[in-house]
Motif scaffolding. Structure first.
Motif, PDB file in Angstrom:
ATOM      1  N   TRP A   5      -9.057   6.272  -5.082  1.00  0.00           N
ATOM      2  CA  TRP A   5      -9.615   5.947  -3.773  1.00  0.00           C
ATOM      3  C   TRP A   5     -11.141   5.820  -3.794  1.00  0.00           C
TER       4      TRP A   5
ATOM      5  N   ARG B 104       1.145   4.106  -3.043  1.00  0.00           N
ATOM      6  CA  ARG B 104       0.239   5.079  -2.420  1.00  0.00           C
ATOM      7  C   ARG B 104      -0.250   6.141  -3.399  1.00  0.00           C
TER       8      ARG B 104
ATOM      9  N   LEU C  63       0.837  -1.198   0.000  1.00  0.00           N
ATOM     10  CA  LEU C  63       0.000   0.000   0.000  1.00  0.00           C
ATOM     11  C   LEU C  63       0.876   1.253   0.000  1.00  0.00           C
ATOM     12  N   TYR C  64       1.941   1.230   0.767  1.00  0.00           N
ATOM     13  CA  TYR C  64       2.835   2.380   0.832  1.00  0.00           C
ATOM     14  C   TYR C  64       3.573   2.565  -0.487  1.00  0.00           C
ATOM     15  N   ARG C  65       3.987   1.478  -1.084  1.00  0.00           N
ATOM     16  CA  ARG C  65       4.750   1.566  -2.324  1.00  0.00           C
ATOM     17  C   ARG C  65       3.908   2.116  -3.472  1.00  0.00           C
TER      18      ARG C  65
ATOM     19  N   ALA D  36      -4.133   6.515  -4.216  1.00  0.00           N
ATOM     20  CA  ALA D  36      -4.773   7.782  -3.831  1.00  0.00           C
ATOM     21  C   ALA D  36      -5.616   8.348  -4.970  1.00  0.00           C
TER      22      ALA D  36
END
Length: 222
Positions: free
Chosen positions: A83, A76, A72-74, A80
């Motif tokens: 979403w 993001r 999810l962080y990679r 976003a």
């Protein structure tokens, strides 16, 4: 210690079967579950005894779920931008899962314990375990049905989505994750990083949605 070793060996056998057969049915979790279940039946060891003996493995469930936040962080920035679609897809999938489980339990005239346990089946098993005291469901049964729900979803959802010509990795991932939680997310990651990240979101939304439903309903009708 014996049951921990047997559980790990059963899962390893499932991984080897998956590598050799390349079939959706060769799911390591499914194969491992069947092997352990057969061993429990043959030895007549109560499930509570098994659950106590493999507690160290069960304790790894929560950090394993948290680790799914890495993709999810990679991704993001991409997530976003999408979403709204991910939120709508995740909530819709979970709502459908809760509705189907509730109606199915009533249609089959399952026992009250099974009906209560099915209410949290769309959530991943660590969440189902934590919610069991609030739904008054047996914790072991709640966790078992959550795992079974994930297994079934991981087995049939990819094929259903392909039949419906759902090809976008984010759409496939959010659908699989919101219905089949952790096991489904592991399956979605096999399709690529995008699908895996979307599945992680779907699993998180499922856990949140089921928790909110339990909090609002407050175990009424249980």
């Amino acid at each position: 210690m014996i049951w921990i070793m047997l559980t790990l060996l059963a899962f390893a056998a499932g991984v080897l079967a998956q590598l050799r057969l390349r079939s959706p049915l060769a799911n390591p979790t499914l194969i491992g579950t069947l092997l352990v279940a057969a061993a429990l039946l043959l030895t007549r060891v109560p499930y509570d005894t098994y659950l106590h003996d493999v507690q160290p493995l069960s304790a790894l469930l929560t950090p394993a779920v948290v680790a799914l936040a890495v993709p999810l962080y990679r991704l993001r920035a991409l997530l976003a931008r999408q979403w709204r679609a991910l939120l709508l897809g995740g909530l819709s999938g979970t709502a459908l899962g809760v509705t189907v489980d509730t109606l199915l339990a009533r249609a089959l005239h399952l026992s009250p314990d099974a009906q209560r346990a099915l209410h949290t089946a769309p959530a991943t098993s660590p969440v189902a375990l934590q919610l069991a005291p609030f739904t008054h469901a047996p914790p072991a049964l709640a966790a078992t049905l959550a795992v079974l729900s994930g297994l079934i979803g991981a087995l049939i959802l990819p094929t259903i989505l392909s039949t419906l010509r759902v090809r976008h990795p984010l759409a496939r991932g959010i659908a699989i994750g919101s219905v089949a939680h952790g096991i489904g997310t592991a399956r979605a990651r096999e399709e690529g990083e995008w699908a895996g990240a979307a599945a992680s979101i779907g699993m998180g939304l499922a856990a949140l949605t089921v928790t909110l439903i339990v909090a609002v309903v407050g175990g009424s009708g249980q």
